[in-house]
Every structure is written in C-alpha cells, then in structure tokens.
Design a protein around this motif. Structure first.
Motif, PDB file in Angstrom:
ATOM      1  N   GLY A 319     -11.430  14.817  -1.477  1.00 15.00           N
ATOM      2  CA  GLY A 319     -11.570  13.346  -1.684  1.00 15.00           C
ATOM      3  C   GLY A 319     -12.231  12.723  -0.596  1.00 15.00           C
ATOM      4  N   PHE A 400     -15.228  12.169  -7.963  1.00 18.28           N
ATOM      5  CA  PHE A 400     -13.740  12.330  -8.578  1.00 18.28           C
ATOM      6  C   PHE A 400     -13.630  10.812  -8.798  1.00 18.28           C
ATOM      7  N   GLY A 401     -12.328  10.818  -9.596  1.00 16.03           N
ATOM      8  CA  GLY A 401     -11.908   9.579  -9.919  1.00 16.03           C
ATOM      9  C   GLY A 401     -10.586   9.502 -10.260  1.00 16.03           C
ATOM     10  N   TRP A 409      -5.666  11.260  -8.462  1.00 11.80           N
ATOM     11  CA  TRP A 409      -6.818  11.582  -8.368  1.00 11.80           C
ATOM     12  C   TRP A 409      -7.512  12.747  -8.574  1.00 11.80           C
ATOM     13  N   GLN A 422     -22.852   8.237  -8.764  1.00 10.71           N
ATOM     14  CA  GLN A 422     -21.289   8.038  -8.094  1.00 10.71           C
ATOM     15  C   GLN A 422     -21.532   7.757  -6.650  1.00 10.71           C
ATOM     16  N   ASP A 458     -13.792  -3.198 -11.768  1.00 14.33           N
ATOM     17  CA  ASP A 458     -13.367  -4.707 -11.826  1.00 14.33           C
ATOM     18  C   ASP A 458     -13.016  -5.251 -10.259  1.00 14.33           C
ATOM     19  N   LEU A 459     -12.901  -6.279  -9.928  1.00 17.65           N
ATOM     20  CA  LEU A 459     -12.491  -6.557  -8.514  1.00 17.65           C
ATOM     21  C   LEU A 459     -10.874  -6.223  -8.306  1.00 17.65           C
ATOM     22  N   ASP A 460     -10.578  -6.198  -7.117  1.00 20.93           N
ATOM     23  CA  ASP A 460      -8.904  -5.909  -6.926  1.00 20.93           C
ATOM     24  C   ASP A 460      -8.666  -7.647  -7.018  1.00 20.93           C
TER      25      ASP A 460
ATOM     26  N   GLY B  57     -11.254  -3.151  -7.205  1.00 21.68           N
ATOM     27  CA  GLY B  57      -9.965  -2.616  -7.570  1.00 21.68           C
ATOM     28  C   GLY B  57     -10.201  -0.826  -7.377  1.00 21.68           C
ATOM     29  N   ASP B  58      -9.170  -0.457  -7.155  1.00 23.15           N
ATOM     30  CA  ASP B  58      -8.926   1.078  -6.813  1.00 23.15           C
ATOM     31  C   ASP B  58      -9.374   1.805  -8.071  1.00 23.15           C
ATOM     32  N   LYS B  59      -8.641   1.564  -9.034  1.00 22.32           N
ATOM     33  CA  LYS B  59      -8.394   2.748 -10.114  1.00 22.32           C
ATOM     34  C   LYS B  59      -9.893   3.231 -10.689  1.00 22.32           C
ATOM     35  N   GLN B  60     -10.676   2.068 -10.826  1.00 20.53           N
ATOM     36  CA  GLN B  60     -11.866   2.351 -11.399  1.00 20.53           C
ATOM     37  C   GLN B  60     -12.926   2.916 -10.449  1.00 20.53           C
ATOM     38  N   GLY B  61     -12.509   3.027  -9.535  1.00 20.30           N
ATOM     39  CA  GLY B  61     -13.551   3.429  -8.330  1.00 20.30           C
ATOM     40  C   GLY B  61     -13.623   4.823  -8.390  1.00 20.30           C
ATOM     41  N   GLY B  62     -13.570   5.547  -7.205  1.00 20.74           N
ATOM     42  CA  GLY B  62     -13.719   6.854  -7.383  1.00 20.74           C
ATOM     43  C   GLY B  62     -14.650   7.376  -6.067  1.00 20.74           C
ATOM     44  N   GLN B  77      -4.269  14.308  -1.386  1.00 22.77           N
ATOM     45  CA  GLN B  77      -3.699  13.071  -1.039  1.00 22.77           C
ATOM     46  C   GLN B  77      -4.797  12.077  -1.567  1.00 22.77           C
ATOM     47  N   GLY B  78      -4.239  10.653  -1.415  1.00 20.17           N
ATOM     48  CA  GLY B  78      -5.201   9.818  -2.067  1.00 20.17           C
ATOM     49  C   GLY B  78      -6.431   9.477  -1.288  1.00 20.17           C
ATOM     50  N   PRO B  79      -7.498   9.554  -2.001  1.00 17.36           N
ATOM     51  CA  PRO B  79      -8.803   9.434  -1.435  1.00 17.36           C
ATOM     52  C   PRO B  79      -9.316   8.286  -0.488  1.00 17.36           C
ATOM     53  N   GLU B  80      -9.973   8.472   0.411  1.00 17.93           N
ATOM     54  CA  GLU B  80     -10.431   7.303   1.429  1.00 17.93           C
ATOM     55  C   GLU B  80     -11.729   6.986   0.998  1.00 17.93           C
ATOM     56  N   GLU B  86      -8.326   1.910   3.564  1.00 20.88           N
ATOM     57  CA  GLU B  86      -7.598   2.899   3.296  1.00 20.88           C
ATOM     58  C   GLU B  86      -7.404   2.587   1.531  1.00 20.88           C
ATOM     59  N   ASP B  89      -2.724   5.235  -3.501  1.00 24.83           N
ATOM     60  CA  ASP B  89      -2.746   5.566  -5.028  1.00 24.83           C
ATOM     61  C   ASP B  89      -2.049   4.004  -5.778  1.00 24.83           C
ATOM     62  N   PRO B  91      -2.536   0.183  -5.525  1.00 25.97           N
ATOM     63  CA  PRO B  91      -3.466  -0.857  -4.803  1.00 25.97           C
ATOM     64  C   PRO B  91      -2.577  -2.144  -4.273  1.00 25.97           C
ATOM     65  N   GLY B  92      -2.964  -2.620  -3.313  1.00 27.34           N
ATOM     66  CA  GLY B  92      -2.097  -3.874  -2.780  1.00 27.34           C
ATOM     67  C   GLY B  92      -0.725  -3.738  -2.233  1.00 27.34           C
TER      68      GLY B  92
END
Lengths: 508, 368
Positions: A319, A400-401, A409, A422, A458-460, B57-62, B77-80, B86, B89, B91-92
């Motif tokens: 990752g 990955f996603g 993940w 990606q 989307d944005l955070d 946002g994190d989730k749709q990223g990758g 672990q959660g990816p960077e 950082e 898993d 966000p925020g």
C-alpha cells in the motif's frame, strides 16, 4: 548556528573523491557546501524544510516534535538533506558511518545535478536561503507591530490555502489577452440603458400594435436582456487556478496581510517543483549513488554495509509507493531500453513477443537518454511516457482502493491500464483536487465562488468546510464552493463562519 | 538556532495545552487517562492538530503499490498516499498520542478549574539547608582556593605586566589573584502532606460509584501532588467496620453489609493522632459514600469525631456523596446542618461522571 560541526577533513577528502566520480559520469552540479549536524539540529533543520531560517510558526514545532519522537523511538532517521540553492547546502548526520556518508554524498551530487538541470527547477529562486530569511524578518516585524497571535492566526489561515496555486504557471502563459482593459470588479452595471431599444418595424400608429405586437416586443426584450447578461464580463475572465494570487490581487486585506499571503504563496511555488519531481529526483539520486558506490567508491569491506543501507531505502511496503524504488527502477529500465534500441517506430509496431524479448540493437544510448529524461520531464510526463506494460508487470505493480464490502484497503487490480491510470491520477496536481476561482463577484454581491473540478474523487468535506472558513476570513464577503458529492452537485456557502449546504447544478 | 525551534515548539505545546484544556471535562469524566498513566506522564489521545486543506476524501481514493499479493488481498496497515500526509482508515479522526507530565496536567487542570494555589499550613517547615558551590569570589578560606582560576588570574596578570617568561614559566600568585569558591545555602522547604481516602464499600456502592470515586481521587491526587513536595496517601475502606488497605484494594473491594461511617472516622482520627502530628503535616481526609448511614446515633458519633479530632488537625475535610440507587443520601444533609459555617468542611454531591469536574472544583476551590 548551534550544533554545527566543522566539516572534518576526512569527509572533505571523501567529498572530493565522490564529486570527482560524479563529474566523470557527466553529472553537472552547483558547488556543494556540506555541514555535519547532530541529530537534534538535523531534525530542526528538517522541520524548517531544510532552511535554517524560517518565519516563526507552530507547525514547525509540531513537525520537529514528530521528527524528534521518530528518532528517539528509532523509527526513522534522516540521513541527509539538501537544499535547492546555488551553492547548494547539504547536511550530513553526525555519527553516520563513512560508508553512509559516502553514499549520501553521491546521492546529494545527483540531487543537485537534478536541481540545476531539470527544466521544472529552472524558474526557482536559487537564493532562497536569503528569500526565506527575508520572509522571516518581515513576519517578525509584522508580529512586533500587530501582535504575535494575530499574525500567527492569519498565517494559519493562509497556510490552509497554500495548495491553491497553479504549479504549472511559471512555465506557461495562461492569461488570455483581455477583451478590454477594464477591471471586472467595478464594471458591469453602469451601461444598463433602457431596455426599449428593441427594433420595431415602422408602422403607422394605429397599425403599430398589429405590426409590432406587444408579446413579440416583450419576447425580444427578454432575449436581449439575456444576451446582455451573458455578455457582461465575467470576473475573473477565465476560471483562475491560482486562488492565492487572486486573493492577493482582489481580497480586501490589510497590507501586512497581503505580505503574509505573498510569503505563503512564494514559498509554495518554491517547493512545488520538488513535489512535482519527487519520484524522478529520488530515483535519479538513487541511481547515481548506487552507480558511484558499486562501480567506484565502495571498497570491498564496505559493500555489505552499503547494500544493507540501500536495501532499506528501496524497501516497499504494502500500500505504499516508494518513490526511490519506482524512480530508480524506471531510470534503469529506460537506460536498458535505449541501450538495446528498444524504441522508435519499429519497436512500437513489433507484435512478436519473442522478437521483443531478444531485441538488442546494441545502440548504447541509455546513458544519454536518461540524462535527457532528467532534463525534460516531471513525474507525470516521466511515468506517462515510460511506465509501460512490461515495466508494470516486471515490477509487479498493483492498484488498491478501499473496499466498502470488507471494510479494508485491498488490492483491486493488476491490470496495466488501471494501474497506470491510478498512478497518473495520484500524481496529477500533486495528488490534490483542482480548485478554481469561478466568480469573484457572484450575483453581483462581491461574493466569491470556487469550483472544484471533480475528477472522480469527492472532497474531504469536513476539511473543505474548514478551508472555506479560512477563505472567508481572507475574502471577508461570503464564499461558496461548488462541488459534487456522491454524484450530486452541491454548493457550500460560508457566511460569517456558518456553512450552509444546498443542491446545485454541477456542470458536467 | 536551537532557540528558534524551541520557540516554535513551545508555541506548539501551548496549542496542545489549549486543546487539552478544552477537552479536559471529557478526559476527566472518561477516566481513560488513568489507564494510560506511566511513571510521571500520561499520554493523551488528541485529534491531530492540522491545518484544513481542500483535499480528497479518503475512501474513494486509493493508490498504487508494488509487490506480492492477489487481487482482493487486504493490505496490512492503512496506506499512505503521497502528498496527503497520513491517511488512516477513519478520515478526519487521526489521533496523536501526546505525552504530558502529571505536573503539567495538574497545572492545566488548575488553570481550567481556576483552582487557587494551596497555602501550606503554618510557615513552611524548613527541614534542612543545602550548600551548593555556585560561584567564585575574591576572599575566602585557603581551603576553598580555586587553584585553576587563581593560576589563570596570575598568569593573566603576569602576561599583562610582561613579567611572564615562556622559557621559565614561573607563576607567582599575589593576594589579588586568589580566587575562592563561594557557595550559597538553599533552604529545602518541605511541606508534608497526607491524603487520607475513605470510602464506603457497603452493598449499596456499586461499580459505577466506585469508578467515580476512583476518577475523582486520581485528579485530587494529581492536583495535591503538584502542590506539595512529599505527599502520602492512605486508604481506608469501611462498611460497618473500617480497615486500612492498599490502593489497589481500595478501588476494587466490594463488601456488603451495613454502613457505620463513624468506624472510618475513628480509624482516620487514630491515624492522624499516631502518625501525622498536625503541626508538621497538611492533612486532607476525603470521604466518599452514598450517604446512607446506619443510624442517627452513628451520624452523631461522626459529627463528634469530626469536631473533636479530625477537623482541628486537618486542612480540609472533604465529603463527596455519590448518587446511588439505594442510598438515602441523608448524610450530606446532616453534615451541612452541623458544619454549615465551618469552612474546613466541604461537601459535594456527585451526580454522575460528568459532575466530577465540578465536584473537584468544590473540593479544591478554597485553596486550603
């Protein structure tokens, strides 16, 4: 500078040796001034982004604490730092073994060569140490006059807008020539004449309402008004990516606040090319330190230690994308392709896998090619051009996603197209969303409208709302952001710290 | 230069302190801090202090990784993601563990609750003087002569006068050259304090009540420790009988049976009489109960004990009444009736975890 050690003679000898090797390979770098720092000072310099003088701000303290903890707990160690200036300054960590120091010197030579020759660094200020010091002096002066808390608070505000710049703008001209010379903010309303100038057919009075029926006139008038509205000059004329610049030019701020905005923007532009070329820069430096060490500088006794350290640098974790690893592998791959002549029309059109595998024209153009690549490319073009199917498979890349289903993940694909897509998406605009100033005079109420150019992510939102608040502090009038959330257009508007949300049409 | 980062670092710590202060009520009532106690520090989980940015946002990223694994394999672990700092898993909600010393924590609590500094009883008892060599002076006994400084002074004088001969480097110090060590006597003030915790462990005190007592005494302890150099803690539990226990037992024991508060006060009074003469010690008896005493007679006995023995010796007597579904809650009223005027007695009703803060303020707000 406290904690500064004189550069010892034995290291000076090594420097000469390594730089000799580097020059012999054709690297071309600014003079390098080394300083040996203890770990504390090293962390300090690192917290300041490599510069010994920065304006006072708590986030440097935060970074410092993180670095210091990381070091104390043995999680991380900064081997080296180098600043893009002329002459270049590089810092070595006191107490590193001689092998490490030699490796680092090779690494530094290549970094400086990259700074000097890569196109994207051609516009940076090579006297940035002075630049930073001047910024610091200015900020201190404003703090003395307006109070530390006030100024620091405004710096916080500006820093949260720091990434809203146009990193490509130093290299191209975006501004289309204006249609007329007028400024947008005060124009627009005055020329509204009477709407009575709808063309009529001439008719005798008693015939007038038949020849020019009122409904027709009304419709015509409406149409005209609409046209006029559309023709009213937009402000800014084109959506503007350099939001900071827009604010500096148009936000109603105090002179000292404008100074702070300018400082933040200036430093953001200074660091931008480094973010744009991270993979190449580290890859290039790793390529050369390993070439210099393995072919020339490391003695037989040192080679194990060297290999151990380099293996650590090139390690990959699930990752994570290791820029050192990706960069150096890609440079080696390019070198090998051009050595064997695996390029050009014939190569591209060859369909036979066997032929491709054994393809070797013995051209030996590899070195020349990678020097050319280091001059012309940035990370995106570098990967777009050279990240090929073969490379992807050979290096076992995957994308990955986040999987909603399993809540973790996970690896999504090993398909070349998806991986590359990606990868490029991650690098585009340094992995950040595109935000434009769409309208600086929304509804003719001097409100600011930003648009997020949605590209699939989307944005955070929590952060976006806080950022809107920062923006509002600078702009003072209400600020809105048009974006898309889960496929629907949304308009967030910040007025006096309150955020309202409503659906809006998001232009496809 | 090291000064500069110290300033920025100090600034950062200040911000952190502000955050802790804001959330102090939460930390106090959750009691999770106690679980995180190290030797003299606690680590506090804080939401990451960061500047907001427009970012994905994190989730749709990758991202893209390299190495082993099948499609569908979870990544450890959660990816960077590059350029995003950082990415966890959640966000925020990045938490940072922050080490804070107990002394600092006490200070933060003191500021937030506006607790006054405690004036130790009587004059500060001076136990000892400690001599420290702190400097150099020109007069003194020969036994304290500083040879090197004297020599240097003499050398300097001779060089200045031109009487120094490198070939024959004889240095003769004269009276003015002589340097002596000088010292300073520092008093070692030592105000001794003891906290005597008493708790009702009768059947009506449930786990939740005890948890409240535990949290509250932790904070009282932290504060008083910051006010005195040496502090002792003693623990007494009682139902119909009282006995002294160690700290661990104090918070864990669950007894059943009736409640005779006087038994605890008796033991407390004896403890004070035998071990803590009131002219030398600052004494803090704290009593926690659900306020359900066995009989009116016993309550009278308590009042007498307080009046005769405990109050004259103590800096402060604090009674905390924890609300419980069983107790009648009468005792606090009885105390109030008898000691309304007496400012050595503080009573406080603790309705639940959220009330702990206010209760602490009531107890310690007098600065005694």
């Amino acid at each position: 500078m406290a904690g500064l050690r004189r550069f010892p003679a034995y290291l000076r000898d090594r420097q000469e040796e390594i730089e000799g090797h580097a020059r012999a390979y054709g690297l071309d770098f600014f003079p390098i001034i080394y300083e040996v720092l203890d770990y504390k000072t090293m962390n300090e310099v690192a917290a300041y982004g490599g510069f010994p003088t920065r304006y006072p701000h708590w986030r440097f303290g935060m970074d410092y604490e993180q670095l210091a903890k990381g070091y104390e707990w043995g999680l991380q160690k900064i081997y080296e730092m180098v600043i893009n200036t002329n002459p270049a300054y590089a810092y070595l960590l006191e107490g590193n073994s001689l092998v490490d120091q030699k490796t680092v010197m090779g690494h530094v030579c290549a970094h400086v060569d990259f700074f000097k020759n890569n196109y994207y660094f051609s516009k940076t200020n090579r006297k940035m140490i002075d630049g930073m010091a001047n910024h610091a002096a200015l900020v201190r002066r404003h703090m003395a006059r307006h109070g530390q808390d006030v100024v620091e608070d405004f710096i916080d505000t500006c820093l949260s807008l720091e990434n809203l710049i146009d990193p490509m703008s130093p290299y191209i001209s975006r501004v289309a020539p204006g249609r007329d010379g007028r400024d947008g903010r005060d124009g627009g309303d005055a020329e509204d004449g009477e709407g009575d100038d709808v063309p009529r057919l001439r008719a005798k009075q008693y015939m007038d309402k038949f020849i020019n029926p009122p409904e027709y006139l009304e419709a015509q008038k409406k149409k005209k008004d609409e046209e006029k509205k559309r023709a009213r000059r937009r402000f800014p004329e084109e959506p503007q990516r350099d939001v900071l610049q827009f604010l500096i030019q148009h936000a109603p701020v105090e002179p000292w606040q404008r100074d702070i905005l300018e400082i933040v923007r200036n430093e953001a532009y200074y660091f931008a090319p480094q973010a744009m070329t991270k993979i190449m820069n580290e890859g290039w430096a790793t390529y050369w330190h390993s070439t210099i060490m393995t072919q020339r500088a490391a003695s037989a006794a040192e080679i194990i230690d060297y290999a151990d350290a380099t293996a650590g640098v090139l390690a990959t974790a699930p990752g994570r994308l290791n820029p050192y690893k990706l960069g150096v592998e890609l440079f080696r791959y390019i070198e090998q392709r051009w050595n064997k002549g695996q390029f050009g029309k014939e190569w591209e059109e060859c369909d036979s896998l066997d032929a491709k595998r054994d393809w070797d024209r013995r051209l030996g153009l590899g070195r020349r090619k990678i020097f050319e690549v280091r001059r012309l490319h940035n990370d995106i073009t570098f990967l777009d051009e050279f990240f090929t199917l073969e490379f992807c498979v050979e290096q076992r890349f995957y994308s990955f996603g986040y999987s909603e289903r399993s809540g973790s993940w996970e690896i999504q694909s090993r398909e070349f197209k998806k991986v590359k897509e990606q990868m490029l998406r991650m690098l585009t605009n340094r992995g950040q969303p595109f935000i434009y100033v769409e309208d600086g005079n929304l509804e003719n109420r001097a409100e600011l409208l930003l648009r997020h150019a949605h590209d699939g992510t989307d944005l955070d939102l929590a952060q976006a709302k806080d950022t809107l608040r920062s923006l509002h502090k600078v702009w003072t009038r209400p600020v809105s952001l048009l974006t898309r959330v889960e496929g629907k257009g949304k308009l967030y508007r910040c007025d006096d710290g309150n955020i309202t949300e409503k659906s809006a049409e998001y232009p496809a | 230069m090291s000064q500069r980062i110290d300033l920025d670092h100090g600034r950062f710590r200040q911000i952190i302190r502000g955050k802790i202060k804001q959330n102090l009520r939460k930390y106090i009532s959750q009691g999770e801090m106690i679980a995180r106690k190290g030797k003299d520090t606690v680590s506090i989980p804080l939401p990451q202090v960061d500047l907001p940015r427009f970012k994905w946002g994190d989730k749709q990223g990758g991202g893209v990784g390299q190495g082993d694994g099948q499609v569908g394999d979870a990544l450890g672990q959660g990816p960077e993601k590059p350029g995003q700092g950082e990415a966890g898993d959640r966000p925020g909600e990045h938490m940072v563990e922050l080490e804070v010393s107990l002394a600092e924590l006490a200070e933060i609590m003191g500021e937030e609750l506006e607790l006054p500094r405690i004036q130790p009883k009587g004059t500060e008892k001076i136990i000892a003087w400690k001599d420290r060599f702190t400097g150099i002076r020109t007069t003194g006994p020969e036994s304290l002569r500083h040879f090197r400084r004297t020599f240097r002074q003499a050398l300097r004088r001779q060089v200045a006068l031109g009487t120094y001969d490198p070939k024959n480097p004889v240095i003769v110090p004269i009276r003015d050259d002589k340097r002596y060590r000088s010292w300073r006597s520092d008093p070692l003030p030592q105000s001794n304090a003891v906290i005597i915790y008493m708790m009702d462990v009768s059947g009506s005190m449930g786990d939740e009540q005890k948890e409240i007592v535990r949290i509250e005494s932790f904070w009282i302890d932290t504060w008083l420790r910051s006010q005195y150099h040496g502090i002792e803690s003693r623990y007494i539990i009682h139902d119909a009988m009282a006995k002294e226990v160690d700290r661990d037992t104090f918070f864990r024991t669950r007894e059943s049976g009736g409640t005779m508060i006087s038994s605890a006060y008796k033991l407390c009074a004896k403890m004070i009489e035998d071990e803590y003469p009131s002219e030398l010690w600052n004494i803090y008896p704290f009593h926690f109960s659900d306020g359900d005493n066995w009989s009116i007679d016993d309550t009278h006995a308590c009042v007498e004990l307080l009046k005769q023995k405990i109050l004259p010796a103590a800096n402060l007597f604090a009674y905390g009444q924890v609300e419980s579904p069983y107790g009648s809650g009468q005792f606090i009223k009885d105390l109030a009736e008898h000691f309304d005027e007496d400012e050595r007695v503080v009573t406080s009703e603790i309705k639940g975890k959220d009330a702990i803060m206010d209760s602490i303020k009531e107890f310690l707000g007098k600065g005694r």
